[in-house]
Design a protein around this motif. Structure first.
Motif, PDB file in Angstrom:
ATOM      1  N   GLN A 169       0.838  -1.195   0.000  1.00 53.07           N
ATOM      2  CA  GLN A 169       0.000   0.000   0.000  1.00 53.07           C
ATOM      3  C   GLN A 169       0.880   1.255   0.000  1.00 53.07           C
ATOM      4  OE1 GLN A 169      -3.746  -0.237   2.383  1.00 53.07           O
ATOM      5  NE2 GLN A 169      -2.778  -2.008   3.353  1.00 53.07           N
ATOM      6  N   VAL A 170       0.442   2.259  -0.742  1.00 58.03           N
ATOM      7  CA  VAL A 170       1.254   3.457  -0.932  1.00 58.03           C
ATOM      8  C   VAL A 170       1.272   4.313   0.330  1.00 58.03           C
ATOM      9  CG1 VAL A 170       1.490   5.604  -2.227  1.00 58.03           C
ATOM     10  CG2 VAL A 170       0.847   3.508  -3.413  1.00 58.03           C
ATOM     11  N   LEU A 171       2.476   4.657   0.776  1.00 58.87           N
ATOM     12  CA  LEU A 171       2.653   5.581   1.900  1.00 58.87           C
ATOM     13  C   LEU A 171       3.047   6.970   1.424  1.00 58.87           C
ATOM     14  CD1 LEU A 171       4.617   3.320   4.433  1.00 58.87           C
ATOM     15  CD2 LEU A 171       2.169   3.817   4.410  1.00 58.87           C
ATOM     16  N   VAL A 172       3.892   7.027   0.376  1.00 64.16           N
ATOM     17  CA  VAL A 172       4.349   8.307  -0.183  1.00 64.16           C
ATOM     18  C   VAL A 172       4.292   8.208  -1.700  1.00 64.16           C
ATOM     19  CG1 VAL A 172       6.167  10.036  -0.246  1.00 64.16           C
ATOM     20  CG2 VAL A 172       5.968   8.536   1.741  1.00 64.16           C
ATOM     21  N   GLN A 173       3.642   9.169  -2.333  1.00 62.57           N
ATOM     22  CA  GLN A 173       3.560   9.191  -3.790  1.00 62.57           C
ATOM     23  C   GLN A 173       3.868  10.595  -4.290  1.00 62.57           C
ATOM     24  OE1 GLN A 173      -0.486   7.914  -4.388  1.00 62.57           O
ATOM     25  NE2 GLN A 173      -1.360   9.918  -3.970  1.00 62.57           N
ATOM     26  N   ASN A 174       3.758  10.794  -5.603  1.00 60.16           N
ATOM     27  CA  ASN A 174       4.081  12.084  -6.210  1.00 60.16           C
ATOM     28  C   ASN A 174       2.827  12.725  -6.795  1.00 60.16           C
ATOM     29  OD1 ASN A 174       7.054  11.838  -5.966  1.00 60.16           O
ATOM     30  ND2 ASN A 174       6.776  10.136  -7.380  1.00 60.16           N
ATOM     31  N   GLU A 175       2.812  14.048  -6.794  1.00 61.35           N
ATOM     32  CA  GLU A 175       1.759  14.765  -7.492  1.00 61.35           C
ATOM     33  C   GLU A 175       2.397  15.920  -8.257  1.00 61.35           C
ATOM     34  OE1 GLU A 175       0.035  17.921  -4.191  1.00 61.35           O
ATOM     35  OE2 GLU A 175      -1.035  16.030  -4.499  1.00 61.35           O
ATOM     36  N   PRO A 176       1.828  16.300  -9.420  1.00 62.22           N
ATOM     37  CA  PRO A 176       2.475  17.319 -10.262  1.00 62.22           C
ATOM     38  C   PRO A 176       2.298  18.731  -9.714  1.00 62.22           C
ATOM     39  CG  PRO A 176       0.404  16.615 -11.239  1.00 62.22           C
ATOM     40  CD  PRO A 176       0.624  15.743 -10.035  1.00 62.22           C
ATOM     41  N   VAL A 177       3.341  19.525  -9.852  1.00 57.39           N
ATOM     42  CA  VAL A 177       3.284  20.963  -9.607  1.00 57.39           C
ATOM     43  C   VAL A 177       4.071  21.638 -10.730  1.00 57.39           C
ATOM     44  CG1 VAL A 177       3.046  20.840  -7.106  1.00 57.39           C
ATOM     45  CG2 VAL A 177       5.318  20.908  -8.117  1.00 57.39           C
ATOM     46  N   TYR A 178       4.029  22.960 -10.770  1.00 59.99           N
ATOM     47  CA  TYR A 178       4.627  23.681 -11.884  1.00 59.99           C
ATOM     48  C   TYR A 178       5.381  24.894 -11.356  1.00 59.99           C
ATOM     49  CZ  TYR A 178       1.152  20.795 -14.170  1.00 59.99           C
ATOM     50  OH  TYR A 178       0.400  19.730 -14.576  1.00 59.99           O
ATOM     51  N   ASP A 179       6.646  25.011 -11.762  1.00 62.36           N
ATOM     52  CA  ASP A 179       7.442  26.184 -11.426  1.00 62.36           C
ATOM     53  C   ASP A 179       7.384  27.166 -12.588  1.00 62.36           C
ATOM     54  OD1 ASP A 179       8.170  25.038  -9.049  1.00 62.36           O
ATOM     55  OD2 ASP A 179      10.143  24.376  -9.724  1.00 62.36           O
ATOM     56  N   LEU A 180       7.131  28.447 -12.281  1.00 63.11           N
ATOM     57  CA  LEU A 180       7.144  29.497 -13.291  1.00 63.11           C
ATOM     58  C   LEU A 180       8.534  30.107 -13.336  1.00 63.11           C
ATOM     59  CD1 LEU A 180       5.554  31.215 -15.317  1.00 63.11           C
ATOM     60  CD2 LEU A 180       4.977  32.767 -13.428  1.00 63.11           C
TER      61      LEU A 180
END
Length: 656
Positions: free
Chosen positions: A63-74
């Motif tokens: 089971q996932v404890l830590v995952q990634n999500e997208p963000v964007y740098d300007l």
């Protein structure tokens, strides 16, 4: 004359050869080698760094404890940023005009000609709004990144967090990191940074005069691919961790559970805790300062950094090491009149009860202080050598159990606890003529001894294994091949033969499973749990509640230590927590009466906040841990002083 013409042709030949080499080289560079075309077209190309996804962290069951999500740098290149509608841009990314000016000044200071980050970690929603208008902002473009996400909001102290690199990180990495990169800053994220981070790539993107992407250059021929970080399979049982954190809500302390046969840590709780998602996003800095200045110190990793007097768990180690040294056996008995007298009979270390004639098994069952006063005296006074030399032998036995030393867990910041050297006491008393009465409180795990909750749980794992342990660790598999580090499969002996464990285990079984045992109320139907309650003295407030155990007796599956600060009796508060966790892990059920469960869930032992402290300028590091004096019992005084006897006359592990 002929010689002159010969030299003339040679010189001409040299010049012709050089000219041909230059022509051929120019032909190669301009026609054959297309890499120089890439350099020549930099004015219409943009090198976009492609950041890899960090490795995902799973629990032991996938089971996932830590995952990634997208963000964007300007990002912005100041020289190209002309005729910008600053009001619109500020509105889109939720900043004000002074903020725009500050960011642009910082970018110019970095370099007018090179891109730098203007605003970090824009959300997907913000990026969607900005993307529609991005062509209006010449010199600005967006770079994709990922940040960490914690679906269950659990285990922040062991999982850790990431943060932007500083100059020191860049220097130590020999150029691997660049300004704006992220690095594991705590917990598993830091310990396994080299594996989790992956390898960045570069994409060459064509853009038009309005800074709009027009496709990939040369079909990606000169791009380099990003390589994702390795995934990690942790040893943590997610469901058990969730339950343990709920049970410790409103409390200060630790829960550590280990699988004895492997050293894998099943549960690792440091309370109070916090939501790890607070360390992600644009509010991370503000959240960090709140946590840093919280008086309950949620960022302090109690299982490996807090040092407490071990109390009754130490009697288990004392019984084992004394048997190994041939000073007692399971039939050795001492008479307990309600305390142990020393210093020529002028002082007494009181016991929990008047136990009468007590053998080894009953000494564990009844937690008899007197028995261990006599045992320690034999250790120090009856070996035909000076007190300091005998003490050194005694101390060496403790070190083999992992006391006073780091166990080597795969987390940064582990503390060794404290087992004082003989030199400590020689210096204190100004002489090497001291004997057992000078530090008799050590015999029952008090005085200067300090032990971490992880070491407590590891002692239980040693007893469960009848004499050995594996280094406690939090990662059981690395990458697709599920590789485990060699140091975590090394079998380590505690230096005591297996035959000496049975009377100790029998005593621990009676504590839980025999009527009248101090932990009889937390016995588990169908499971023979062997345990020990403890009430560790705390000169700064209510005593600490302790319970440590393993189960079942044969083929143990779990060893556990529960430490609840300022709670009082171990059997009342720490015991029920261990009961629920052990039964949940082994039988996937909880049979403890509901009124006891509710009492544990609703209890709150967190001290009321004191006067708010002023935040100093130096807020880049975590506050120092409490001193050993604050986490241990009061220091003993030399026997030459009357106060020494008064102090020790109060020593006791009261009803546990």
């Amino acid at each position: 004359m002929n010689s002159f013409f010969a030299r003339k042709f040679v010189i001409q030949g040299i010049f012709i050869t050089i000219a041909l080499v230059i022509i051929i080289r120019l032909f190669y560079l301009q026609i054959i080698d297309e890499s120089y075309l890439l350099s020549a077209n930099n004015n219409v190309l943009r090198k976009v760094v492609v950041y890899p996804a960090r490795g995902v962290i799973f629990d032991r069951n996938g089971q996932v404890l830590v995952q990634n999500e997208p963000v964007y740098d300007l990002l912005v290149t100041p020289r190209e940023a002309k005729d910008i509608d600053t009001t619109l841009l500020c509105q889109l990314i939720d900043i004000d005009l002074p903020g725009y000016k500050t960011r642009m000044d910082k970018a110019r200071a970095h370099s007018p000609y090179r891109a730098s980050i203007f605003e970090k970690q824009l959300s997907s929603a913000t990026y969607a709004q900005l993307q529609e208008h991005l062509y209006k902002f010449r010199g600005f473009y967006v770079q994709n990144r990922t940040v960490r996400s914690y679906p269950d909001s659990i285990a922040p102290q062991l999982l850790g967090y990431i943060q932007e690199v500083n100059d020191r990180d860049i220097e130590r990495s020999n150029g691997f990191y660049r300004p704006g990169d992220y690095i594991g800053a705590a917990g598993i994220e830091r310990s396994y940074e080299d594996l989790l981070r992956g390898q960045r790539g570069v994409k060459n993107q064509m853009v038009d005069a309005l800074n709009r992407p027009k496709g990939v250059f040369m079909e990606g021929k000169y791009d380099t691919l990003a390589v994702s970080g390795e995934g990690l399979i942790s040893t943590i049982d997610r469901e058990l961790q969730v339950l343990a954190e709920k049970l410790m809500k409103g409390k200060m302390g630790s829960v550590v559970a280990i699988e004895p046969s492997t050293g894998e840590i099943l549960t690792f709780v440091s309370a109070p805790s916090y939501d790890p998602n607070m360390m992600v996003g644009r509010e991370r800095g503000n959240n960090y300062m709140k946590l840093l200045n919280d008086e309950t110190r949620p960022m302090f990793i109690r299982p490996i950094q807090a040092s407490y007097p071990p109390g009754s768990v130490f009697k288990v180690v004392a019984a084992l090491t004394a048997q190994q040294d041939g000073l007692i056996d399971q039939h050795t008995a001492f008479f307990c009149p309600g305390g142990y007298r020393y210093g020529g009979g002028r002082a007494i270390m009181r016991c929990t009860h008047v136990h009468g004639s007590t053998d080894l098994i009953r000494s564990i069952q009844g937690s008899c202080n007197t028995y261990y006063g006599y045992t320690y005296a034999r250790m120090i006074d009856s070996r035909g050598m000076s007190g300091p030399r005998a003490y050194d032998l005694w101390r060496a036995g403790l070190l083999k159990f992992g006391l006073g030393t780091k166990l080597g867990i795969d987390l940064p910041g582990e503390k060794p606890g404290l087992v004082p050297t003989s030199d400590f006491y020689t210096k204190r008393y100004g002489s090497d003529k001291w004997r057992s009465g000078f530090n008799i409180s050590l015999s029952i795990g008090q005085g200067e001894l300090g032990i971490t909750p992880l070491q407590m749980a590891n002692i239980m794992a040693i007893v469960a294994n009848r004499g050995f342990y594996y280094r406690p660790h939090l990662v059981k598999g690395i990458g697709e091949k599920k590789i485990i580090k060699e140091e975590f499969i090394e079998k380590i002996s505690a230096g005591v033969d297996a035959k000496y464990y049975e009377p100790v285990i029998e005593g621990m079984s009676r504590v839980v499973n025999m009527p009248g045992g101090t932990a009889y109320s937390v016995r588990i139907p169908g499971i023979e749990m062997c345990g020990k309650t403890g009430t560790a003295q705390n000169p700064h407030g209510e005593n600490h509640a302790v319970f440590f155990a393993f189960a079942p007796r044969e083929n143990p599956k779990i060893a556990i230590a529960v430490f609840v600060e300022n709670a009082g009796y171990g059997g009342t508060w720490a015991g029920p927590i261990a009961n629920m966790l052990v039964e949940k892990y082994i039988k996937d059920t909880i049979s403890l009466p509901k009124y006891i469960q509710d009492r544990i869930y609703n209890a709150n032992f967190i001290p009321k906040p004191t006067k708010k402290e002023t935040i100093t300028k130096d807020t880049t590091t975590q506050k120092k841990a409490p001193s050993k004096r604050a986490l241990q019992t009061s220091q003993t005084l030399p026997p030459q002083k009357k106060e020494y006897y008064v102090h020790h006359s109060q020593l006791t592990n009261r009803h546990e």
